[in-house]
Write an enzyme that holds these catalytic residues in place. Sequence first.
Site, short mmCIF file in Angstrom:
data_model
loop_
_atom_site.label_atom_id
_atom_site.label_comp_id
_atom_site.label_asym_id
_atom_site.label_seq_id
_atom_site.Cartn_x
_atom_site.Cartn_y
_atom_site.Cartn_z
N GLY A 49 -78.92 51.88 92.08
CA GLY A 49 -78.32 50.56 92.20
C GLY A 49 -76.92 50.75 92.73
N SER A 51 -73.34 52.15 91.27
CA SER A 51 -72.75 52.76 90.08
C SER A 51 -71.51 52.00 89.61
CB SER A 51 -72.41 54.23 90.36
OG SER A 51 -71.52 54.36 91.44
N CYS A 81 -80.15 58.38 91.83
CA CYS A 81 -79.18 57.84 92.77
C CYS A 81 -77.91 57.39 92.04
CB CYS A 81 -79.82 56.76 93.62
SG CYS A 81 -78.96 56.52 95.18
N HIS A 175 -84.73 57.83 95.42
CA HIS A 175 -85.36 56.80 94.57
C HIS A 175 -86.85 57.12 94.39
CE1 HIS A 175 -82.43 53.35 94.26
NE2 HIS A 175 -81.82 54.10 95.16
N GLU A 177 -88.88 55.92 92.34
CA GLU A 177 -89.67 54.77 91.86
C GLU A 177 -90.14 53.88 93.00
OE1 GLU A 177 -86.52 54.97 92.04
OE2 GLU A 177 -85.70 53.00 92.57
N1 GLN Z 1 -74.05 54.25 96.58
C1 GLN Z 1 -74.48 53.74 95.31
C2 GLN Z 1 -73.43 53.95 94.24
O1 GLN Z 1 -72.40 54.42 94.47
C3 GLN Z 1 -75.78 54.37 94.87
C4 GLN Z 1 -76.91 53.93 95.76
C5 GLN Z 1 -78.23 53.87 95.09
O2 GLN Z 1 -78.35 53.98 93.87
N2 GLN Z 1 -79.23 53.61 95.88
O3 GLN Z 1 -73.67 53.64 93.12
#
Ligand code: GLN
Length: 194
Positions: A49, A51, A81, A175, A177
């Site tokens: 997602g 962070s 991620c 990812h 999932e």
């Molecule tokens: N770039 C996102 C972050 O810094 C991470 C991206 C992802 O979870 N797909 O949280």
Amino acid sequence: MVADGVGVLALQGAFGRHVEALRRCGADAHEVRTQDQLLTCRALVVPGGESTTMIKLLRAFDLVEPLGKLLADGMPTFGTCAGMILLARSVSDGQPDQLSFGTVDIDVRRNGYGRQIDSFEADLDIAAIGPPALRAAFIRAPVVERAGSDVDVLATHEDIPVLCRQGPVLVSSFHPELSDDDRLHRYFLDDVVG
Ligand code: GLN
């Protein structure tokens, strides 16, 4: 309270597909948004997602301290991620107040592969799950710039670690999932959670 479920942190991001994958593997998976829900977990997935948003919500929901304690106590955890970023020892290109729990001895660079438009898929050979290669989606993924000697690198892409394990904690920069290939969730449940 019996801690026998597998929680998926569900403050933001790609949590729904993780719950589905874990349930397909037979786990009693549920979404986690509160301290009480956290305490029903014997294992946790921290999804992808954003962070920085997740950190704001962890603070707003008073989850930083209880989650930090469970991680320090060795709760089996799978961070994908943004989840990898949250579990890393140190984070480059983060916000000034970017929090990370330091559960895995890796240094990561946020968005190290580029922006959304630079997202890509790759086939990964992962001995831990056997053939065939796993098709992995990288979306504004973190780059692992250093992995400590206690970290097992389970997969690389172009010589960069993309799947790492340190004891009860598994992290991926991609990812898992997003495909219907549940082998990594099954590996987490069978080998990491045990
Ligand atoms: N770039 C996102 C972050 O810094 C991470 C991206 C992802 O979870 N797909 O949280």
